[in-house]
Design an enzyme around this catalytic site. Structure first.
Site, PDB file in Angstrom:
ATOM      1  N   PHE A 104     -15.599   3.863   6.735  1.00  0.00           N
ATOM      2  CA  PHE A 104     -14.208   4.181   6.393  1.00  0.00           C
ATOM      3  C   PHE A 104     -13.945   4.164   4.889  1.00  0.00           C
ATOM      4  CE2 PHE A 104     -14.322  -0.412   7.445  1.00  0.00           C
ATOM      5  CZ  PHE A 104     -13.814  -0.970   6.280  1.00  0.00           C
TER       6      PHE A 104
ATOM      7  N   GLU B 121      -9.702 -10.906  -7.567  1.00  0.00           N
ATOM      8  CA  GLU B 121      -8.787  -9.758  -7.411  1.00  0.00           C
ATOM      9  C   GLU B 121      -7.614  -9.852  -8.394  1.00  0.00           C
ATOM     10  OE1 GLU B 121      -7.882  -9.724  -3.209  1.00  0.00           O
ATOM     11  OE2 GLU B 121      -9.904  -9.056  -2.699  1.00  0.00           O
TER      12      GLU B 121
ATOM     13  N   ASN C 174      -2.130   0.331   6.634  1.00  0.00           N
ATOM     14  CA  ASN C 174      -1.627  -0.908   7.246  1.00  0.00           C
ATOM     15  C   ASN C 174      -0.793  -1.754   6.274  1.00  0.00           C
ATOM     16  OD1 ASN C 174      -3.694  -1.848   5.686  1.00  0.00           O
ATOM     17  ND2 ASN C 174      -4.881  -2.750   7.350  1.00  0.00           N
TER      18      ASN C 174
ATOM     19  N   ARG D 260      -2.201 -14.276   4.783  1.00  0.00           N
ATOM     20  CA  ARG D 260      -2.955 -13.610   5.861  1.00  0.00           C
ATOM     21  C   ARG D 260      -2.183 -13.721   7.177  1.00  0.00           C
ATOM     22  NH1 ARG D 260      -7.168 -10.245   4.512  1.00  0.00           N
ATOM     23  NH2 ARG D 260      -7.635 -10.415   6.738  1.00  0.00           N
TER      24      ARG D 260
ATOM     25  N   LYS E  83       0.817  -1.218   0.000  1.00  0.00           N
ATOM     26  CA  LYS E  83       0.000   0.000   0.000  1.00  0.00           C
ATOM     27  C   LYS E  83       0.857   1.278   0.000  1.00  0.00           C
ATOM     28  CE  LYS E  83      -4.030  -2.190   2.194  1.00  0.00           C
ATOM     29  NZ  LYS E  83      -5.052  -2.070   3.285  1.00  0.00           N
TER      30      LYS E  83
ATOM     31  N   TYR F 196     -12.588  -2.106  -3.775  1.00  0.00           N
ATOM     32  CA  TYR F 196     -13.120  -2.160  -2.405  1.00  0.00           C
ATOM     33  C   TYR F 196     -14.645  -2.041  -2.382  1.00  0.00           C
ATOM     34  CZ  TYR F 196      -8.535  -2.072  -0.080  1.00  0.00           C
ATOM     35  OH  TYR F 196      -7.283  -2.391   0.394  1.00  0.00           O
TER      36      TYR F 196
ATOM     37  N   THR G  90      -5.738  -6.756  10.821  1.00  0.00           N
ATOM     38  CA  THR G  90      -6.031  -5.492  10.131  1.00  0.00           C
ATOM     39  C   THR G  90      -5.523  -4.288  10.931  1.00  0.00           C
ATOM     40  OG1 THR G  90      -8.044  -6.535   9.292  1.00  0.00           O
ATOM     41  CG2 THR G  90      -7.893  -4.139   9.084  1.00  0.00           C
TER      42      THR G  90
ATOM     43  N   ARG H 243       2.303  -6.247   9.385  1.00  0.00           N
ATOM     44  CA  ARG H 243       1.583  -5.091   9.931  1.00  0.00           C
ATOM     45  C   ARG H 243       2.118  -4.689  11.308  1.00  0.00           C
ATOM     46  NH1 ARG H 243      -4.362  -6.931   7.633  1.00  0.00           N
ATOM     47  NH2 ARG H 243      -4.396  -5.567   5.791  1.00  0.00           N
TER      48      ARG H 243
HETATM   49  N1  UDP Z   1      -9.887  -0.272   7.121  1.00  0.00           N
HETATM   50  C1  UDP Z   1      -9.992   0.980   7.713  1.00  0.00           C
HETATM   51  N2  UDP Z   1     -10.704   1.090   8.861  1.00  0.00           N
HETATM   52  C2  UDP Z   1     -11.325   0.031   9.459  1.00  0.00           C
HETATM   53  C3  UDP Z   1     -11.221  -1.239   8.854  1.00  0.00           C
HETATM   54  C4  UDP Z   1     -10.490  -1.359   7.679  1.00  0.00           C
HETATM   55  O1  UDP Z   1      -9.440   1.960   7.203  1.00  0.00           O
HETATM   56  O2  UDP Z   1     -11.961   0.206  10.511  1.00  0.00           O
HETATM   57  C5  UDP Z   1      -9.104  -0.406   5.866  1.00  0.00           C
HETATM   58  C6  UDP Z   1      -7.752  -1.089   6.066  1.00  0.00           C
HETATM   59  O3  UDP Z   1      -6.806  -0.486   5.172  1.00  0.00           O
HETATM   60  C7  UDP Z   1      -8.060  -2.515   5.656  1.00  0.00           C
HETATM   61  C8  UDP Z   1      -9.067  -2.309   4.521  1.00  0.00           C
HETATM   62  O4  UDP Z   1      -9.847  -1.215   4.959  1.00  0.00           O
HETATM   63  O5  UDP Z   1      -6.897  -3.210   5.279  1.00  0.00           O
HETATM   64  C9  UDP Z   1      -9.956  -3.486   4.222  1.00  0.00           C
HETATM   65  O6  UDP Z   1     -10.579  -3.899   5.420  1.00  0.00           O
HETATM   66  P1  UDP Z   1     -10.732  -5.445   5.776  1.00  0.00           P
HETATM   67  O7  UDP Z   1     -11.684  -5.519   6.937  1.00  0.00           O
HETATM   68  O8  UDP Z   1     -11.072  -6.221   4.543  1.00  0.00           O
HETATM   69  O9  UDP Z   1      -9.279  -5.835   6.336  1.00  0.00           O
HETATM   70  P2  UDP Z   1      -8.073  -6.707   5.729  1.00  0.00           P
HETATM   71  O10 UDP Z   1      -8.679  -7.875   4.996  1.00  0.00           O
HETATM   72  O11 UDP Z   1      -7.283  -5.777   4.832  1.00  0.00           O
HETATM   73  O12 UDP Z   1      -7.264  -7.118   6.928  1.00  0.00           O
END
Ligand code: UDP
Length: 140
Positions: free
Chosen positions: A59, A128, A114, A87, A11, A51, A93, A104
């Protein structure tokens, strides 16, 4: 477990801090092989489409703004159990909740900035990957 592919994004917070190599090294050390890679400036339209599943989340607008705030490196990663393995090495996250030694935990700035994206299922990985790469751009 058969060889699997997953989709990764390094990112803008990471490209801005020149961490493309450091993050990629952690992916490789986790047993993942980079079989496609491209540095791009995502358009707002691309980020919104990518997204779309989060379109109703509070968000979403900030997330899209962040994802277009600088270059990203999109990658296809290949390996045994690649989706779960990625993962695992990514970490939670929210970096505050991420395990020690995860990407992370080591590198993320915040829950939004992140450092990495990784597909959450094999089905989403296929979607994707196809969103950004042509089959001939992936060399296993
Ligand atoms: N995100 C955010 N605020 C939140 C949750 C997620 O800005 O409260 C952003 C963060 O960059 C995250 C992305 O949205 O990686 C996608 O969220 P997801 O829940 O799919 O998390 P991931 O799969 O990336 O861990």
């Amino acid at each position: 477990m058969a060889t699997e592919r997953t989709f990764s994004i390094i990112k803008p917070d990471a490209t801005r801090r020149n961490l493309t190599g450091a993050v990629t090294a952690m992916l490789e050390e986790a047993g993942l092989r980079v079989v496609a890679s491209r540095r791009i400036q995502m358009t707002r339209e691309q980020a919104e489409g990518f997204y779309a599943v989060h379109a109703e989340r509070p968000f979403f607008a900030d997330l899209v703004g962040f994802m277009v705030s600088g270059p990203v490196v999109i990658q296809v990663l290949e390996g045994e159990n690649a989706v779960a393995r990625n993962r695992e090495v990514m970490g939670a996250t929210n970096p505050a909740n991420a395990d020690e030694g995860t990407i992370r935990k080591v590198h993320a700035e915040s829950i939004e900035a992140n450092t990495v994206h990784g597909s959450d299922s094999a089905e989403n990985a296929a979607i994707e990957i196809a969103y950004f790469f042509k089959p001939e751009e992936i060399v296993g």
